[in-house]
Structure formats: C-alpha cells, structure tokens
Scaffold this motif. Structure first.
Motif, PDB file in Angstrom:
ATOM      1  N   ALA A  67     -20.914 -30.605 -39.038  1.00  0.00           N
ATOM      2  CA  ALA A  67     -21.207 -29.460 -38.165  1.00  0.00           C
ATOM      3  C   ALA A  67     -20.400 -28.232 -38.579  1.00  0.00           C
ATOM      4  N   ASN A  68     -19.161 -28.453 -38.999  1.00  0.00           N
ATOM      5  CA  ASN A  68     -18.338 -27.313 -39.412  1.00  0.00           C
ATOM      6  C   ASN A  68     -18.603 -26.890 -40.846  1.00  0.00           C
ATOM      7  N   ARG A 100     -20.258 -27.739 -33.150  1.00  0.00           N
ATOM      8  CA  ARG A 100     -19.124 -26.874 -33.546  1.00  0.00           C
ATOM      9  C   ARG A 100     -18.408 -26.335 -32.315  1.00  0.00           C
ATOM     10  N   GLY A 101     -19.182 -25.844 -31.347  1.00  0.00           N
ATOM     11  CA  GLY A 101     -18.571 -25.332 -30.119  1.00  0.00           C
ATOM     12  C   GLY A 101     -17.730 -26.401 -29.442  1.00  0.00           C
ATOM     13  N   GLN A 102     -18.244 -27.629 -29.451  1.00  0.00           N
ATOM     14  CA  GLN A 102     -17.484 -28.736 -28.842  1.00  0.00           C
ATOM     15  C   GLN A 102     -16.203 -29.017 -29.616  1.00  0.00           C
ATOM     16  N   THR A 103     -16.286 -28.970 -30.970  1.00  0.00           N
ATOM     17  CA  THR A 103     -15.070 -29.274 -31.744  1.00  0.00           C
ATOM     18  C   THR A 103     -14.000 -28.212 -31.512  1.00  0.00           C
ATOM     19  N   PHE A 367     -11.913 -23.554 -39.160  1.00  0.00           N
ATOM     20  CA  PHE A 367     -12.497 -24.899 -39.205  1.00  0.00           C
ATOM     21  C   PHE A 367     -13.484 -25.029 -40.372  1.00  0.00           C
ATOM     22  N   ARG A 368     -14.231 -23.957 -40.663  1.00  0.00           N
ATOM     23  CA  ARG A 368     -15.191 -24.035 -41.776  1.00  0.00           C
ATOM     24  C   ARG A 368     -14.458 -24.133 -43.112  1.00  0.00           C
ATOM     25  N   THR A 369     -13.356 -23.427 -43.238  1.00  0.00           N
ATOM     26  CA  THR A 369     -12.560 -23.533 -44.464  1.00  0.00           C
ATOM     27  C   THR A 369     -12.055 -24.955 -44.650  1.00  0.00           C
ATOM     28  N   ALA A 370     -11.588 -25.567 -43.563  1.00  0.00           N
ATOM     29  CA  ALA A 370     -11.114 -26.958 -43.647  1.00  0.00           C
ATOM     30  C   ALA A 370     -12.254 -27.885 -44.053  1.00  0.00           C
ATOM     31  N   ALA A 371     -13.446 -27.664 -43.490  1.00  0.00           N
ATOM     32  CA  ALA A 371     -14.600 -28.513 -43.838  1.00  0.00           C
ATOM     33  C   ALA A 371     -14.994 -28.312 -45.302  1.00  0.00           C
TER      34      ALA A 371
END
Ligand code: SF4
Ligand code: SF4
Length: 390
Positions: A67-68, A100-103, A367-371
């Motif tokens: 999701a991320n 994503r919103g939930q994470t 979070f997207r960078t981490a993913a």
C-alpha cells in the motif's frame, strides 16, 4: 479504521495467542491482489505489481508494504477490465489509499496522536489558528503594536533566541515522532520483504526513484492519470516543484542557522546571499507546485484514492501554499509598516506546519521512501515463487 480500535483488535488477538486479523481495508487489498495476481495485466506500471508477483498470499505486513509502495497514479484503475462497475470491483489505487491512511494512524508515535489523521482538516485549522494567535499576541506584548514597527530587522520584533526557543522543540518533536513511526513500520515490513539488510545499490536505486518521483511516470514515461484516462505529466511536475521547493526552503533555513552561529551573520539576508537565493527559489517553486497540485486535486477522478483523506490532502497543500506565499510576501514587505503582520502570518504558518508534520500528508513521503527502500532490497533477493519476473 481507528487507532484505538486497531490497538484493541491487535491486543485481543495477541492475548489469545492468535494472529492479528486483517482490518476490512487490508482484507479488501488482499482480495483485489488475488485477482491481480491471476491477471497481471498491469505488471509494467509500477513497483507494486512486480512485488505482488513474489507473493501468493497477502498478510497484513505485505499489504502495508504494498500500500505504501503504491503512488496512487491511477494507471491500474484506468487499465482494469475488472474495475467498477464490474462485479469484481477492482480499484487498486482506492483500496491501497485506504490502507495507507490506516498505516499512518497505526504506526503514529505517540499512538494516541494517530487519531489526528482522522480529523486532519480540523487539526490543521486548529494548529494554524493557534500559531497565528501565538505570534500576534507575542508581537503585541513585545512591541505594543502590529503596525509601524520601524526598520527591516525581524529580530527587532521577535528576538532570535525567542524564535529558537519556540521552533526548535516543535521541530525536534516532529522529527522524533516521524522517525519512531517509520521505524515501527520498517520493523513490521522488513521480515515480509525478505528481511535482508539495506545495501548500497538498493539505497541508490530507491533514492533515485524518490528524487525522480519515478512511479508518477506511469511506467512508460507518458505520465499518470488525474481527472480521466488521459496521461498527464502535470502531477509529476507539480509534485517536483513542491518537493524541491520544500527542500530549498529547508536548505535556506539550515544555511541561515549556520551563518548565524558559525559566521556571526544574523538575518535578514539580501540578494545575492546564499540563504536568500535558496529561500526565494524555494518559495517560488513551492508556490507554483502547491497551486498546481491544488488545481489537480479539485479535478481528481472520483474513483482515485480515498475520499475521506481529501481534507488532509487539501489542508496540507493549502498550508504549504500559505507558508510559501507569506514568506515571499514578507520579503516584499520588509521595512514597510505591514512587516510585523506578515511576519506573524508567516511564523504562524510555519509553526502549524512543523506541529502537524508527523500527523498529516507529509507522512506519505516518509513511509513511501521506506517502502521503496524495502522494494529495492527485496527485488535483489532470489524470487521466492519463480512464476514471475521482476
Ligand atoms: S488492476 Fe485489473 S487489469 Fe491490472 S492486474 Fe489487477 S485485475 Fe488485472
Ligand atoms: S495506482 Fe499506480 S502506483 Fe498504485 S498500484 Fe496502480 S499503477 Fe501502481
């Protein structure tokens, strides 16, 4: 999904020694990815689909990771033969956005503040009102007036040490909260993405993808989607202007801080000083980028993303725009009677931005960078299934 509900759900499962059950949003992503895994038409669009082919099942951590990794470009919605009104109702960008919103909420630190994501429009408004009230009240208390303050020196209105004392704790807390939140996310998704450690090539590849916003090109270079099924590069370009504008403004602040403490050169700075060049370029870039993103957001296709997160998206864009334009306005108003008022507006906007960084749209970049980092690590490992290629 609410943070307290998520915590109660997870605590109950852990107490019973059972696997933590997926939320409705996670189960929906898993359902849709099972269909995609049989179809695989969208394999060339982005990193999500090659990562999907490495899996036959989609437990929670895998869903959080995927999701991320999704950039909400819309390509797989407009290409999908099973999209609504088909009975399969496959809408990957929307399902991913809801997870994503939930994470963001579930990994927030401290956990109690994760609730701010749900009412982010309200949280931003309160933070902005509080920031403005703080600096207006301080200006009146220190100077006795908001008008006709003599000279062009900001520190004649708010002493340097007072500003440092106000901003440094808020900025440090925001940095700590983001770091601890993304660390929890990393710990959850790392085992699901091979568990292998970061390597230099993986880090370089993910950094390249972040800096180029690679997955907003649709996988073919023609761009992603916004209001319809036509390709557009506008989202990528306005994201770039916003992203680099933000970084330039941050660099201007960092250089100004170093100039103050190391070189004994206090603000304000004039052209062609480095802080002023960086700040002016960043302010213009941020203004153009956020204005463009706002326009695109208003026209966005109704099936893209999660409608419940629109206040958060628009609130963040509006706050960045206000920060940039008030900074440019302050530059223009230096030495005029309006300077104190504009300084209060700019500092109030910056304070609201800092205070809400860990609990709003800014989190998506972290979070997207981490993913993307985990994806770059995972794709270098042997394929666990051998039915698809990266
Ligand atoms: S989004 Fe639709 S077209 Fe694309 S892989 Fe999934 S099911 Fe197939
Ligand atoms: S919306 Fe775009 S980034 Fe997200 S899964 Fe679909 S193609 Fe990939």
């Amino acid at each position: 999904m609410q943070t307290l509900e998520a915590l109660a759900r997870d605590a109950r499962a852990l107490a019973l020694g059972e696997p933590v059950p997926p939320s409705a949003a996670e189960a929906e992503v898993a359902r849709q990815l099972q269909i995609c895994n049989a179809c695989r038409y969208c394999e060339g669009f982005c990193a999500v689909f090659p990562a999907m082919t490495r899996r036959l099942e989609f437990p929670k951590a895998d869903v959080h990771f995927l999701a991320n990794l999704c950039h909400n470009c819309g390509a797989c919605l407009h290409a999908c033969q099973y999209a609504p009104p088909h009975e399969f109702a496959v809408n990957i960008p929307q399902a991913m956005a809801q997870v994503r919103g939930q994470t963001y909420q579930d990994y927030a630190w401290p956990p109690a503040l994760g609730a701010l994501y749900r009412r982010n429009g309200l949280a931003l408004s309160v933070a902005l009102a509080g920031g403005l009230a703080l600096f207006l009240a301080l200006a009146v208390a220190l100077r006795g007036s908001l008008w006709s303050v003599p000279g062009a020196d900001f520190y004649a209105i708010f002493p340097h040490n007072l500003l440092v004392g106000l901003f440094a704790p808020v900025f440090l807390f925001a940095t700590l909260a983001l770091a601890l939140g993304v660390r929890r996310f990393w710990r959850d998704v790392a085992p699901a993405t091979s568990g292998a450690p970061l390597s230099a090539p993986a880090t370089a590849e993910a950094t390249h993808a972040v800096l180029r916003l690679q997955y907003l090109d649709g996988g073919h270079g023609d761009g992603c989607h916004n209001e319809d099924d036509a390709y557009t590069l506008s989202r990528r370009r306005f994201h770039h202007l916003t992203f680099y504008g933000f970084l330039l403004c941050f660099a201007a602040t960092a250089v100004a801080t170093l100039s103050h403490y190391l070189l004994g050169l206090p603000a304000p700075y004039d052209l062609p000083s480095v802080p002023k060049l960086l700040g002016a370029a960043g302010g213009v870039s941020l203004t153009l980028g956020t204005a463009g993103l706002w326009r695109l957001n208003l026209r966005r296709h109704a099936l893209h993303g999660d409608a419940a997160q629109k206040p958060m998206d628009r609130g963040f864009i509006a706050l960045l725009f206000l920060t940039a334009t008030s900074g440019l306005g302050l530059w223009a108003a230096r030495g005029t009677p309006a300077m104190a008022l504009l300084l209060c507006l700019h500092l109030g906007a910056v304070m609201a931005l800092f205070a809400t960084l860990p609990y709003g749209k800014f989190a998506h970049g972290i979070f997207r960078t981490a993913a993307l980092l985990r994806h770059a690590v995972e794709k270098r490992q042997p394929h666990p299934i051998g039915l698809g290629a990266d």
